[in-house]
Structures are given as structure tokens and as C-alpha cells.
Design a protein around this motif. Sequence first.
Motif, PDB file in Angstrom:
ATOM      1  N   ALA A  46       0.816  -1.220   0.000  1.00 47.12           N
ATOM      2  CA  ALA A  46       0.000   0.000   0.000  1.00 47.12           C
ATOM      3  C   ALA A  46       0.849   1.270   0.000  1.00 47.12           C
ATOM      4  CB  ALA A  46      -0.929  -0.005   1.213  1.00 47.12           C
ATOM      5  N   VAL A  47       1.948   1.280   0.759  1.00 50.49           N
ATOM      6  CA  VAL A  47       2.707   2.522   0.910  1.00 50.49           C
ATOM      7  C   VAL A  47       4.116   2.452   0.348  1.00 50.49           C
ATOM      8  CG1 VAL A  47       1.389   3.121   2.969  1.00 50.49           C
ATOM      9  CG2 VAL A  47       3.550   1.898   3.222  1.00 50.49           C
ATOM     10  N   GLY A  48       4.535   1.301  -0.144  1.00 54.38           N
ATOM     11  CA  GLY A  48       5.878   1.184  -0.682  1.00 54.38           C
ATOM     12  C   GLY A  48       6.902   0.898   0.398  1.00 54.38           C
ATOM     13  N   ASP A  49       8.168   0.991   0.023  1.00 54.30           N
ATOM     14  CA  ASP A  49       9.241   0.638   0.962  1.00 54.30           C
ATOM     15  C   ASP A  49       9.708   1.816   1.804  1.00 54.30           C
ATOM     16  OD1 ASP A  49      10.605   2.182  -0.837  1.00 54.30           O
ATOM     17  OD2 ASP A  49      11.857   0.570  -1.623  1.00 54.30           O
ATOM     18  N   GLY A  50       9.126   2.988   1.581  1.00 53.01           N
ATOM     19  CA  GLY A  50       9.494   4.148   2.379  1.00 53.01           C
ATOM     20  C   GLY A  50      10.733   4.868   1.904  1.00 53.01           C
ATOM     21  N   ILE A  51      11.390   4.343   0.897  1.00 48.89           N
ATOM     22  CA  ILE A  51      12.626   4.947   0.391  1.00 48.89           C
ATOM     23  C   ILE A  51      12.467   5.409  -1.057  1.00 48.89           C
ATOM     24  CG2 ILE A  51      15.062   4.510  -0.146  1.00 48.89           C
ATOM     25  CD1 ILE A  51      15.075   2.516   2.177  1.00 48.89           C
ATOM     26  N   SER A  52      11.812   4.577  -1.848  1.00 51.87           N
ATOM     27  CA  SER A  52      11.700   4.873  -3.279  1.00 51.87           C
ATOM     28  C   SER A  52      11.026   6.210  -3.545  1.00 51.87           C
ATOM     29  CB  SER A  52      10.920   3.763  -3.986  1.00 51.87           C
ATOM     30  OG  SER A  52      11.561   2.524  -3.789  1.00 51.87           O
ATOM     31  N   ALA A  53      10.123   6.629  -2.657  1.00 51.55           N
ATOM     32  CA  ALA A  53       9.401   7.889  -2.861  1.00 51.55           C
ATOM     33  C   ALA A  53      10.278   9.114  -2.600  1.00 51.55           C
ATOM     34  CB  ALA A  53       8.169   7.941  -1.956  1.00 51.55           C
ATOM     35  N   ILE A  54      11.414   8.923  -1.951  1.00 47.29           N
ATOM     36  CA  ILE A  54      12.319  10.039  -1.685  1.00 47.29           C
ATOM     37  C   ILE A  54      13.060  10.392  -2.976  1.00 47.29           C
ATOM     38  CG2 ILE A  54      14.325  10.800  -0.360  1.00 47.29           C
ATOM     39  CD1 ILE A  54      13.525   8.780   1.793  1.00 47.29           C
ATOM     40  N   PRO A  55      13.070  11.652  -3.375  1.00 43.84           N
ATOM     41  CA  PRO A  55      13.776  12.036  -4.610  1.00 43.84           C
ATOM     42  C   PRO A  55      15.227  11.581  -4.583  1.00 43.84           C
ATOM     43  CG  PRO A  55      12.476  13.871  -3.774  1.00 43.84           C
ATOM     44  CD  PRO A  55      12.417  12.805  -2.725  1.00 43.84           C
ATOM     45  N   LYS A  56      15.737  11.170  -5.704  1.00 46.53           N
ATOM     46  CA  LYS A  56      17.111  10.677  -5.781  1.00 46.53           C
ATOM     47  C   LYS A  56      18.121  11.714  -5.286  1.00 46.53           C
ATOM     48  CE  LYS A  56      16.575   6.526  -7.571  1.00 46.53           C
ATOM     49  NZ  LYS A  56      17.039   5.304  -6.836  1.00 46.53           N
ATOM     50  N   THR A  57      17.815  12.990  -5.551  1.00 42.92           N
ATOM     51  CA  THR A  57      18.749  14.047  -5.136  1.00 42.92           C
ATOM     52  C   THR A  57      18.850  14.174  -3.621  1.00 42.92           C
ATOM     53  OG1 THR A  57      16.947  15.655  -5.336  1.00 42.92           O
ATOM     54  CG2 THR A  57      18.423  15.402  -7.234  1.00 42.92           C
ATOM     55  N   MET A  58      17.879  13.593  -2.896  1.00 40.83           N
ATOM     56  CA  MET A  58      17.889  13.676  -1.435  1.00 40.83           C
ATOM     57  C   MET A  58      18.377  12.388  -0.788  1.00 40.83           C
ATOM     58  SD  MET A  58      14.335  15.753  -0.734  1.00 40.83           S
ATOM     59  CE  MET A  58      14.631  15.824   1.033  1.00 40.83           C
ATOM     60  N   GLN A  59      18.667  11.371  -1.587  1.00 39.82           N
ATOM     61  CA  GLN A  59      19.133  10.096  -1.049  1.00 39.82           C
ATOM     62  C   GLN A  59      20.651  10.077  -0.954  1.00 39.82           C
ATOM     63  OE1 GLN A  59      17.486   6.533  -2.814  1.00 39.82           O
ATOM     64  NE2 GLN A  59      15.549   7.558  -3.303  1.00 39.82           N
ATOM     65  N   ARG A  60      21.165   9.541   0.147  1.00 37.68           N
ATOM     66  CA  ARG A  60      22.614   9.437   0.325  1.00 37.68           C
ATOM     67  C   ARG A  60      23.197   8.381  -0.608  1.00 37.68           C
ATOM     68  NH1 ARG A  60      24.648  11.723   5.016  1.00 37.68           N
ATOM     69  NH2 ARG A  60      23.086  12.491   6.494  1.00 37.68           N
ATOM     70  N   ASN A  61      24.440   8.606  -0.988  1.00 32.88           N
ATOM     71  CA  ASN A  61      25.139   7.606  -1.802  1.00 32.88           C
ATOM     72  C   ASN A  61      25.737   6.500  -0.945  1.00 32.88           C
ATOM     73  OD1 ASN A  61      24.657   8.998  -4.233  1.00 32.88           O
ATOM     74  ND2 ASN A  61      26.374  10.395  -3.807  1.00 32.88           N
ATOM     75  N   GLN A  62      25.905   6.788   0.337  1.00 31.08           N
ATOM     76  CA  GLN A  62      26.457   5.784   1.251  1.00 31.08           C
ATOM     77  C   GLN A  62      25.852   5.970   2.637  1.00 31.08           C
ATOM     78  OE1 GLN A  62      30.545   6.822   0.730  1.00 31.08           O
ATOM     79  NE2 GLN A  62      30.527   8.375   2.339  1.00 31.08           N
ATOM     80  N   LYS A  63      25.915   4.935   3.437  1.00 32.23           N
ATOM     81  CA  LYS A  63      25.344   4.996   4.777  1.00 32.23           C
ATOM     82  C   LYS A  63      26.109   5.992   5.644  1.00 32.23           C
ATOM     83  CE  LYS A  63      24.162   1.201   6.833  1.00 32.23           C
ATOM     84  NZ  LYS A  63      24.199  -0.156   7.417  1.00 32.23           N
ATOM     85  N   THR A  64      25.380   6.617   6.564  1.00 31.82           N
ATOM     86  CA  THR A  64      26.035   7.549   7.477  1.00 31.82           C
ATOM     87  C   THR A  64      26.881   6.775   8.485  1.00 31.82           C
ATOM     88  OG1 THR A  64      24.099   7.492   8.925  1.00 31.82           O
ATOM     89  CG2 THR A  64      24.198   9.260   7.311  1.00 31.82           C
ATOM     90  N   SER A  65      27.946   7.423   8.926  1.00 33.71           N
ATOM     91  CA  SER A  65      28.833   6.793   9.908  1.00 33.71           C
ATOM     92  C   SER A  65      28.350   7.123  11.316  1.00 33.71           C
ATOM     93  CB  SER A  65      30.269   7.280   9.695  1.00 33.71           C
ATOM     94  OG  SER A  65      30.744   6.933   8.419  1.00 33.71           O
ATOM     95  N   LEU A  66      27.204   6.574  11.673  1.00 27.74           N
ATOM     96  CA  LEU A  66      26.646   6.803  13.006  1.00 27.74           C
ATOM     97  C   LEU A  66      26.997   5.639  13.921  1.00 27.74           C
ATOM     98  CD1 LEU A  66      23.095   8.151  12.060  1.00 27.74           C
ATOM     99  CD2 LEU A  66      25.086   9.457  12.818  1.00 27.74           C
TER     100      LEU A  66
END
Length: 524
Positions: A46-66
Motif C-alpha cells: 500500500a505505501v511502498g518501501d518508504g525509500i523509493s518515494a524520496i527524490p534521488k537528489t535527497m538520497q545518500r550515496n552511502q550509509k552515514t557513519s553513526l
Amino acid sequence: MRRIERISKTRDFHQAKWNEPIIFELHQPGEKGVELPPVNEKIAAAVGDGISAIPKTMQRNQKTSLPEIAQARVLRHYLRLSQETLGSDFNVEIGQGTCTMKYIPKINELLIRDPKIMELHPLQNVDTVQGMLEIFYKLDLCMREISGMDCFSFQPSSGTQALFTMASIVQKYHEKRGEGDQRDEIITTIFSHPSQAATAAVKGYKIITLHPDENGFPDIEKLKAAVSERTAGFVVANPEDTGIFNPWIKEFTDIVHRVGGICFYDQANANGLLGITRAKEAGFDMCFFNLHKTFAAPHMCGGPATGALGVKAELKEFLPAPIVEMVGGKYLLNEDLKHSIGKVRSFHGVAQTVLRAYAWIRALGAEGLKEVAKIAVLNNNYMYHRVLAIRGAGAPYVKGHRLEQVRYSWEQLTKETGVTTEDVTLRMTDFGLHYWTSHHPYIVKQPFTLEPTESYSKEDLDEYIHSLEQISKEAYENPEIVKSAPHNSTIHKIDEQDYLDNPEKWCITWRTYLKKTKEFDSVR
């Protein structure tokens, strides 16, 4: 039952010490605070994976070092850090000087933790936030009464940002009158907060600084010599950071007005003035209050604070937009200010800080606010007379005329014992206390600045004074005790003295630390 008598008038204090690593050093790969269950297939459909809807320009290329840490270890980490910290709820915090520490009613903290307040979003439709906008509006009305100004903005996030906003309004006001290039000077005083000169300088103004006369008051003859057709404005604190109140301030503002300048007032700390004197009657065109000082909201380590900025009617159209207004029984955000300087922050103020201040004012009422000022002045003058009786301590300039704080001096102590105000600062921590020296440069030699506010009892003041008396006694009898302090703190003397002045040693973030220690690439 026999009352337990304290052996010493100073507190037997020892700071907790955990030698706690910073949180990034606690990182354990794969360790988690919460294990999230897989998303139900029907929900995902119903709502997707929660990530695909985020614009590509706002998605990180790598995981944060938290850091990856379990809940229990996170809790222990922050509780240990809290035990290594002094603060206004933990000790008698009258030594913060111009930064004003007072008791914050805990019922007000409960108010701001209500989900209806905590979950507000500044982009909500105004129809859904009428209650909070009403509080903004009514706090505006309270501030008008307290100051005599005609309209307030709560957009500035600090006193310094409020000063910057006022300098921006001055500049745009003169530009609209065709005098922007001509009026390129701002006059201030040496004992006003350094942010006054700094913010005006950022706007491109030449700064003219008035030094005090032999009594510590701004020299009015120097002001008369300084004003001209180039004067854009005059900015001052009164009382200044010495705590000396200038009773002739209206003469100063009149002089500036006669040459066409605007007068703006730093009232970050108004503890000694509430209900007694107002910016309007002193001749000011603008003023600001720090809600996180005078009006019992927390500093929050520099934010979220609020510099409540008020102006006279003729400057209202220059305020940063939006401001809250009531039209036809409905509260609105008015973005349509004809000559607005624009925004100085993203939205229109910190709702939680505004609510705290409003609740504090409503609880006290007009008479209560005046009582705050009277007690603050009484406390300060009691401490003033007690501190002046301590061997080696003094307070330069005119005797009396001190309102809510005093900038004292250990100059005599230093000459006679070699113990400096920085030494006393570190020794005070051995008693669970703290004090602040002053802004640089040290115009008052070997300074320390105290402000008891209305929150502290005579017993609290006496404890603080006893600690100063004890340190003075040590300085004359065994100065090494003071010079080698602190003895009971988590950290002792720091050998390298240039860590604040050398940018090469600054590591504001973990990422910066890794870069400077050449470890960044290995953990990225």
C-alpha cells in the motif's frame, strides 16, 4: 532530634568522574538499540518501501557513519555525562554573570512537553495552530506593555541574532530614506555586549565605541563629539555589563535622534527593570529581550533560544516576516510587511520557548514582574556589599548604582598574592560552583561578573560568598592551593593553553576529529 551542623560553610563537593568516551568511540558494528520487525507485506504493497518515494537528489550515496550502540549503553553514557555537568538545576548558578541563570518553573516544562506542543510543525495550516498563534500574539501584547514598543517579532533565535536584526532594520530604514550610503556609523559603548559592535560590523557599519568617564558611565561629551550626519544608530545596554545603570540615558537617545539616528536597546537581561522602567520612556526606537534570560526559559546550550524584538509603530513594516496578528477573531501569519528585511531564520520563533515565557509572565502578573526586579536588585546589592568586604576584591567605578549584576575585580588579590581570576574560576569548581570572568578585552582588570537574580535565597547567596571568602583566605595563606586547582573536578589543569585560540586544534565534530587525525578515510 538534633539538627546536623555543617562543619564548613563551603560545600563538600567532588565531581563525579567516569572518564567517559565520546559516543562514537562506543560504536560496536551490528549492535542495535531497537530491532525493527519486517514490514507487513500488505502495508508495503500500500505505501511502498518508504525509500523509493524520496527524490534521488535527497538520497545518500552511502550509509552515514553513526555509532551502533545498544539502548542500555546509550542510557549509561548520557547519565554519566549528566553527572559530570554543573547547571542551574544542580548548583547555585549566580556566577554566569551577564548570561543570567534563574530557576525555570517545572510546571512550565510540563506544558511544553505536551504532545500538542512538542509535535507542532511550522508548516501546519494556521487553522490547525490557532491556540499556539494566540500565545504568540498574547506574548506580543505582554512585551508591548513591558517595553512600551508597538509590535514584537519572536523570529530571532538569540540576543545576538536580535541585534543583527535591529542593525538590518536600521540599514534598510536609512536606505528607504535615501541616506543608506551617507549613514555608515553605529555608536556603542565598551561595556555593552560585544555582539552589539560585531553584528553592526557584519552589516558593514563603522563602529564608534564610547569609553566610560571616571565614574563608569558612558561619556556623554564623547557621544556629542561622535554624532554627525553619518550616524545611523546608537546601540547600548543599560545597565551595561558592569551592572551600572545610566540614569541619563534619555539625554543620550535625544542626542542621537537630533542628528537623525535610530536608537536600539539591548535588554537581553532586564531582571532589574521589569515594571520599573521601559525602553519607550528612555527614548528607544527598538529593543529586544532574551526570553532565555529574563523570562525563565533555558539557554539550551545556545538554542533553541529567542530574542524577542520589539519596535515602535513606524518601524513595524521593517520587521522580519511573518508576524502573528489577529484579524476578525482569527490569528494569522502576516507575511505582507512592506519593507521587511526578510527572514532571519526559517520560521517565526520557537513555540516551546514562547510558551514558557508566556506562562511565566501570566503566573506572576504585573505586580509579580515588578517584584522580580525588586528582589533581583536587593539580592545583587546584598552580594555587592558582602563581596566588597572580602580581602582582595573590589568593584571599580561609582559606588552603588548597581542593579542586577556587578563586574567585580580581583586586581588587588592578584597584586598581593599572584592568584588570578582564572585561578579562582578553577578553584570555585571544587565547591560545586562556577563563575564567569568577563568579555575580552579585560577593561576591568582581573574581572569576575556575578548576577544573583530573583531566584536565589539569602542562604544561597551566603554559600556562594563563603566560597569566595575561603578562596581569598587560601590565596593569602597558601596560594598554591588556588593556583593548582581544581582538585575535586573531573579534569584538572590543562597544559596546553592555546586550544581555544588555535584553529588547528579545533574539532567541533567527530568527522573533523577524524580528518585531523588522518583516520577519516579508514572508517568512512
